[in-house]
Enzyme design. Structure first.
Site, PDB file in Angstrom:
ATOM      1  N   SER A 197      41.637  42.910  40.554  1.00 29.40           N
ATOM      2  CA  SER A 197      42.054  44.209  40.037  1.00 29.40           C
ATOM      3  C   SER A 197      40.944  45.247  40.218  1.00 29.40           C
ATOM      4  O   SER A 197      40.533  45.520  41.338  1.00 29.40           O
ATOM      5  CB  SER A 197      42.485  44.074  38.572  1.00 29.40           C
ATOM      6  N   ASP A 240      54.104  44.517  41.439  1.00 31.30           N
ATOM      7  CA  ASP A 240      52.950  44.687  40.549  1.00 31.30           C
ATOM      8  C   ASP A 240      53.028  46.050  39.857  1.00 31.30           C
ATOM      9  O   ASP A 240      52.960  47.088  40.531  1.00 31.30           O
ATOM     10  CB  ASP A 240      51.658  44.593  41.372  1.00 31.30           C
ATOM     11  N   HIS A 254      51.031  41.227  38.296  1.00 33.40           N
ATOM     12  CA  HIS A 254      49.607  41.563  38.365  1.00 33.40           C
ATOM     13  C   HIS A 254      48.764  40.374  37.915  1.00 33.40           C
ATOM     14  O   HIS A 254      48.847  39.937  36.767  1.00 33.40           O
ATOM     15  CB  HIS A 254      49.323  42.776  37.473  1.00 33.40           C
TER      16      HIS A 254
END
Length: 407
Positions: A206, A332, A361
């Protein structure tokens, strides 16, 4: 003993399936299996032909159909379920605090893997440098699983905890952001100084992936890394913010993450109130508001828009030099599909974009009870091993000339 004749068996079966509720259940089951079958697709691999050959040979998982958990299809549900039920493998860390040029400190959590049979000599034992997400640290389940995979192959791991998130105190009023790579540069220099002959692979998740890609783009051939892998990276910060501010995404994710950011500010309030209006920062209701009131100000940006433009790694990919594999899911909620840099990646020899239709995610859950190893762990395991065990092959595959891999 009494045996039913074929006619009687058929009559009994027909009486059962002809009942309305039975027909409904059978039809519903068939429909669910049909829908689930449509969800199971082979991920799209966007990269050069030579890199594709390398990945299919050494990372066969890229060619497998990704079958999401049948009862957990959507990206939001995958993301939530993963956060709630994912297992946490036990990991024993050795903590180290290193100082920065501005007088701050960074917390590193090491897993030295001294019992490695494959690489008994510490000086040459490959190192995986892990960068967690926005408010994450070395205790996140995805970090623990990654370490479990890497140490199983005999590698060493070190987790780079962003300032203020690794349990250490802030010594200066400086935290972290996706665009600033000075702390990562300090960490890489430190790791290479300790083990100059050990190859280093960067793994960013991320926001950690954003930092990693920005670093690789700025350092190019001087990054100190042999390769990189990212999981669920937000490619365009502005588009990600727009997606995260959709009502349902704000309620499920944005609000929670903003609270986590604010809690970190509260923890270090004494030193941060020297440079920002902490009370004003704590009133932020979204990540964008937090970045406007805190991050942008702390790192000298005129606005949050300027910060997001500088933080987005999509347009910087052409400046990278080492092999990079990036895994993203089309559903996502943190990184919308419209932001995926497909066109850019198609022209690059060293970057591969692996796109699944589902996965959410940092989730990619599979199986009926998806607590353990998932698709992203399998991909991580295979790619890390491929990089460290076949360095010449991947170097040839990702060279500018794109030479074919030798057998």
């Amino acid at each position: 003993m009494y045996y039913l004749s074929h006619v009687e068996l058929w009559r009994t079966y027909w009486e059962c399936v002809s009942r309305p509720y039975t027909v409904f259940i059978c039809s519903l089951t068939a429909a669910l299996y049909y829908l689930w079958g449509r969800k199971c697709q082979t991920p799209a691999l966007v990269c050069s032909e030579a890199f594709s050959v390398f990945l299919h040979k050494h990372c066969p998982v890229v060619a497998e159909r990704f079958s999401p958990t049948p009862w957990c299809w959507g990206g939001r549900l995958q993301t939530l379920v993963c956060a709630l039920i994912k297992s946490r493998p036990p990991v024993a860390y050795r903590n180290e605090l290193i100082r920065t040029v501005d007088g701050g400190q960074i917390s590193l959590d090491w897993v030295d893997n001294q019992t490695s049979v494959t690489y008994p000599e510490p000086s040459t034992r490959p190192t995986v440098l892990i960068l967690p997400g926005l408010t994450g640290n070395s205790q996140q389940s995805y970090v623990l699983h990654a370490i479990n995979q890497a140490t199983r192959h005999g590698y060493r791991c070190v987790v780079f905890n962003n300032r203020g998130l690794g349990g250490e105190e802030l010594l200066t009023p400086v935290t972290y952001c996706a665009a600033n790579t000075s702390d990562l540069e300090r960490v890489v220099t430190h790791v290479k100084g300790l083990y100059p002959h050990a190859p280093v692979l960067g793994a960013g998740v991320s926001l950690g992936g954003m930092v990693l890609l920005n670093y690789l783009a700025r350092k190019r051939t001087e990054s100190g890394m042999v390769a990189g892998i990212t999981i669920s990276v937000p490619w365009n910060a502005l588009k990600s913010s727009d997606s995260m501010e959709e009502p349902l995404n704000w309620l499920l994710f944005n609000k929670y993450l903003t609270s986590g950011l604010c809690r970190a500010v509260i923890r270090h309030r004494k030193i941060l109130e020297k440079v920002v209006d902490v009370d004003y920062v704590l009133k932020a209701r979204t990540i964008r508001e937090f970045d406007e009131r805190f991050t942008s100000l702390l790192f000298g940006y005129k606005s949050c828009t300027d910060y997001y433009h500088d933080a987005s790694p999509d347009k910087k990919l052409p400046n990278t030099a080492v092999p990079i594999l990036c895994l993203n899911a089309a559903d996502d909620p943190f990184s919308p599909q419209t932001a995926f840099p497909v066109t850019i990646v198609q022209s690059l020899p060293n970057v591969a974009l692996l796109l699944t239709a589902h996965g959410g995610h940092i989730a990619f859950l599979q199986g009926l009870f998806p607590r353990g190893e998932s698709y992203m762990e399998r991909l991580f395991s295979q790619f890390v091993q491929a990089v460290f065990e076949y360095p010449r092959d991947i170097e040839r595959a990702c060279s500018v000339r794109g030479e074919q891999i030798s057998e």
